[in-house]
Motif scaffolding. Sequence first.
Motif, PDB file in Angstrom:
ATOM      1  N   PRO A 178      38.745 -11.670  53.664  1.00 49.25           N
ATOM      2  CA  PRO A 178      39.885 -10.848  53.208  1.00 49.25           C
ATOM      3  C   PRO A 178      40.658 -10.205  54.356  1.00 49.25           C
ATOM      4  CG  PRO A 178      37.786  -9.811  52.647  1.00 49.25           C
ATOM      5  CD  PRO A 178      37.478 -11.200  53.092  1.00 49.25           C
ATOM      6  N   LEU A 179      39.946  -9.785  55.419  1.00 46.56           N
ATOM      7  CA  LEU A 179      40.614  -9.169  56.565  1.00 46.56           C
ATOM      8  C   LEU A 179      41.552 -10.162  57.242  1.00 46.56           C
ATOM      9  CD1 LEU A 179      40.967  -6.939  58.752  1.00 46.56           C
ATOM     10  CD2 LEU A 179      38.957  -7.922  59.897  1.00 46.56           C
ATOM     11  N   ILE A 180      41.061 -11.366  57.472  1.00 44.38           N
ATOM     12  CA  ILE A 180      41.850 -12.362  58.195  1.00 44.38           C
ATOM     13  C   ILE A 180      43.027 -12.853  57.350  1.00 44.38           C
ATOM     14  CG2 ILE A 180      41.774 -14.680  59.200  1.00 44.38           C
ATOM     15  CD1 ILE A 180      38.787 -13.978  59.904  1.00 44.38           C
ATOM     16  N   VAL A 181      42.788 -13.036  56.045  1.00 47.20           N
ATOM     17  CA  VAL A 181      43.889 -13.450  55.158  1.00 47.20           C
ATOM     18  C   VAL A 181      45.004 -12.396  55.183  1.00 47.20           C
ATOM     19  CG1 VAL A 181      44.533 -13.798  52.742  1.00 47.20           C
ATOM     20  CG2 VAL A 181      42.486 -14.912  53.672  1.00 47.20           C
ATOM     21  N   TRP A 182      44.617 -11.110  55.166  1.00 48.60           N
ATOM     22  CA  TRP A 182      45.614 -10.028  55.220  1.00 48.60           C
ATOM     23  C   TRP A 182      46.376 -10.077  56.541  1.00 48.60           C
ATOM     24  CZ3 TRP A 182      45.985  -5.873  58.615  1.00 48.60           C
ATOM     25  CH2 TRP A 182      46.945  -4.902  58.279  1.00 48.60           C
ATOM     26  N   MET A 183      45.669 -10.312  57.649  1.00 49.97           N
ATOM     27  CA  MET A 183      46.319 -10.357  58.956  1.00 49.97           C
ATOM     28  C   MET A 183      47.294 -11.527  59.059  1.00 49.97           C
ATOM     29  SD  MET A 183      43.227  -9.310  61.571  1.00 49.97           S
ATOM     30  CE  MET A 183      44.293  -9.477  63.007  1.00 49.97           C
ATOM     31  N   ILE A 184      46.889 -12.675  58.528  1.00 47.59           N
ATOM     32  CA  ILE A 184      47.787 -13.841  58.555  1.00 47.59           C
ATOM     33  C   ILE A 184      49.041 -13.557  57.732  1.00 47.59           C
ATOM     34  CG2 ILE A 184      48.031 -16.255  57.824  1.00 47.59           C
ATOM     35  CD1 ILE A 184      45.047 -16.613  58.522  1.00 47.59           C
ATOM     36  N   TYR A 185      48.850 -12.855  56.614  1.00 39.95           N
ATOM     37  CA  TYR A 185      49.996 -12.505  55.769  1.00 39.95           C
ATOM     38  C   TYR A 185      50.918 -11.513  56.479  1.00 39.95           C
ATOM     39  CZ  TYR A 185      52.610 -10.677  51.770  1.00 39.95           C
ATOM     40  OH  TYR A 185      53.610 -10.282  50.917  1.00 39.95           O
ATOM     41  N   GLN A 186      50.329 -10.549  57.199  1.00 39.64           N
ATOM     42  CA  GLN A 186      51.118  -9.525  57.887  1.00 39.64           C
ATOM     43  C   GLN A 186      51.813 -10.068  59.132  1.00 39.64           C
ATOM     44  OE1 GLN A 186      51.733  -6.210  57.066  1.00 39.64           O
ATOM     45  NE2 GLN A 186      50.805  -6.759  55.095  1.00 39.64           N
ATOM     46  N   PHE A 187      51.109 -10.920  59.866  1.00 40.78           N
ATOM     47  CA  PHE A 187      51.661 -11.473  61.114  1.00 40.78           C
ATOM     48  C   PHE A 187      51.881 -12.974  60.919  1.00 40.78           C
ATOM     49  CE2 PHE A 187      48.593  -8.035  62.091  1.00 40.78           C
ATOM     50  CZ  PHE A 187      49.496  -7.063  62.512  1.00 40.78           C
ATOM     51  N   LYS A 228      38.579 -13.533  40.984  1.00 31.97           N
ATOM     52  CA  LYS A 228      37.268 -12.970  40.647  1.00 31.97           C
ATOM     53  C   LYS A 228      36.190 -13.550  41.551  1.00 31.97           C
ATOM     54  CE  LYS A 228      34.169 -12.161  36.737  1.00 31.97           C
ATOM     55  NZ  LYS A 228      33.920 -12.433  35.287  1.00 31.97           N
ATOM     56  N   MET A 229      36.273 -14.849  41.802  1.00 36.75           N
ATOM     57  CA  MET A 229      35.307 -15.495  42.681  1.00 36.75           C
ATOM     58  C   MET A 229      35.314 -14.855  44.060  1.00 36.75           C
ATOM     59  SD  MET A 229      35.222 -17.615  45.523  1.00 36.75           S
ATOM     60  CE  MET A 229      36.814 -18.414  45.513  1.00 36.75           C
ATOM     61  N   GLY A 230      36.506 -14.530  44.578  1.00 38.22           N
ATOM     62  CA  GLY A 230      36.603 -13.952  45.908  1.00 38.22           C
ATOM     63  C   GLY A 230      35.845 -12.643  46.039  1.00 38.22           C
ATOM     64  N   MET A 231      35.857 -11.847  44.953  1.00 33.52           N
ATOM     65  CA  MET A 231      35.121 -10.585  44.972  1.00 33.52           C
ATOM     66  C   MET A 231      33.622 -10.803  44.772  1.00 33.52           C
ATOM     67  SD  MET A 231      37.691  -7.991  42.913  1.00 33.52           S
ATOM     68  CE  MET A 231      37.818  -9.047  41.464  1.00 33.52           C
ATOM     69  N   VAL A 232      33.276 -11.680  43.834  1.00 33.68           N
ATOM     70  CA  VAL A 232      31.867 -11.910  43.507  1.00 33.68           C
ATOM     71  C   VAL A 232      31.125 -12.579  44.661  1.00 33.68           C
ATOM     72  CG1 VAL A 232      30.317 -13.234  41.997  1.00 33.68           C
ATOM     73  CG2 VAL A 232      32.227 -11.948  41.018  1.00 33.68           C
ATOM     74  N   ALA A 233      31.784 -13.504  45.368  1.00 34.12           N
ATOM     75  CA  ALA A 233      31.120 -14.244  46.446  1.00 34.12           C
ATOM     76  C   ALA A 233      30.662 -13.346  47.580  1.00 34.12           C
ATOM     77  CB  ALA A 233      32.064 -15.332  46.977  1.00 34.12           C
TER      78      ALA A 233
END
Length: 439
Positions: free
Chosen positions: A155-164, A268-273
């Motif tokens: 989730p951290l890296i996906v957010w960073m790719i989205y921001q930058f 949902k999978m992203g949170m459960v995993a």
Amino acid sequence: MNNFAEKSRIRWWIAGLMWLAIAINYIDRTVLSAAAPHLIDELKLDPEMMGFIMAAFFWSYSLLQIPAGWFADRFGQKKGLGFAVAWWSIATSMMGLATGFKSLLALRLALGVGEAAAYPSNAGIAARWFPDRERATVSGLFDSASKFGGAVAMPLIVWMIYQFDWRMTFLIIGGVGVFWVIAWYFIYTENPEDHKKISTSEIKHIREGQKQKHGDKSVLPMRWYKLLRYRNIWAMCIGFFTINYTSYFFITWLPTYLVKDKGMDFIKMGMVAALPLLCGMVIEVFAGWASDRMVHKRILSLTATRKLFLTIGLLMALCIGFAPFTDSVFMTVFLLCVAKSGTTVAASQVWALPGDVAPKNSVSIVAGLQNTVSNMGGAVGPIITGAIVAATGSFTWALVFSAALVVLGILNYLFLMGKVEPIIDREHEALCMKEAQQH
């Protein structure tokens, strides 16, 4: 004496840096997975090319475990781990400059070269900087960072790719490791006695609690192939293979299993995993602490304690084989959390064992040898799981097979592993003494 030892707690600052090194390690190896869709589109890579790029990490990572362990034992963990983090951080940053398949493949191989030294070095540091009765605690602590890194990285890296963008994300993530190296250079010393801030009481607390006083420069590390003469080394390697086979399911096939077999939507999978990894992180630290207390309070011997916690952990890991046989999504997730937590209970002991059994100044080599074999489980596990799923149309028999290997792991630790004690090799000791006299 213990009260005075707490006046300086330098060893726990060292433990904090060990934890950060593993967390950075796992975050750096995850960036490519998150950025893969962007790389495929922008650099015109097909799925086969991306498969080779992702797998390249494990080629160099597995093959370099023993050499990295030898280097750390021979020249010190300060150089071994410091150079490794600098190497893999630069490799991560440079992926942001990649122009195609060849450059990405080369940089992914370089990442594996650097990251190979992390676990062997940490095992050696734990043996030098902590008394025996704290070894499983610190081992569970630094290994728990892998679960933290795995859970927060995506989730951290996906957010960073989205921001930058993906190129800037690689550069930023790689830069974090460079700051770690600077802190490592100023805080860590090879032996507790060399540290300017440590109290004499803490040194006494550490050294009087160690059977083996690692750090004697007159004793050379043992050659890795000579370690294969000892049954405990074989037991450690085989057992960790079975643990890692199951562990790698949670960072490879688990998302697909939850979506395809259990019908979860992608969000949902992203949170459960992430739940099994987070549960495992907490349980591992507790298991390491609890096992150390049992040894320190002499409730059980070191051998009995290691075998007990390894067995308990692997019995918990058997839950992975029951997960496909329930229709309740809640029960499936619960069983998977128990299974993953079980692998971490076992891992808290696995990473303490090199310090328990290694000959003097050979802890990192023993850890590297153990991790070489264990990563073969990580390398073949996803392939075997995929083949079983392709042949049967579901994950059921793939998870049952994983549970069967866990049973093998239990039998291995109970019956192949003997008394947990340092390996004494008189031939090697005599050779070291002869070389020391010549110099």
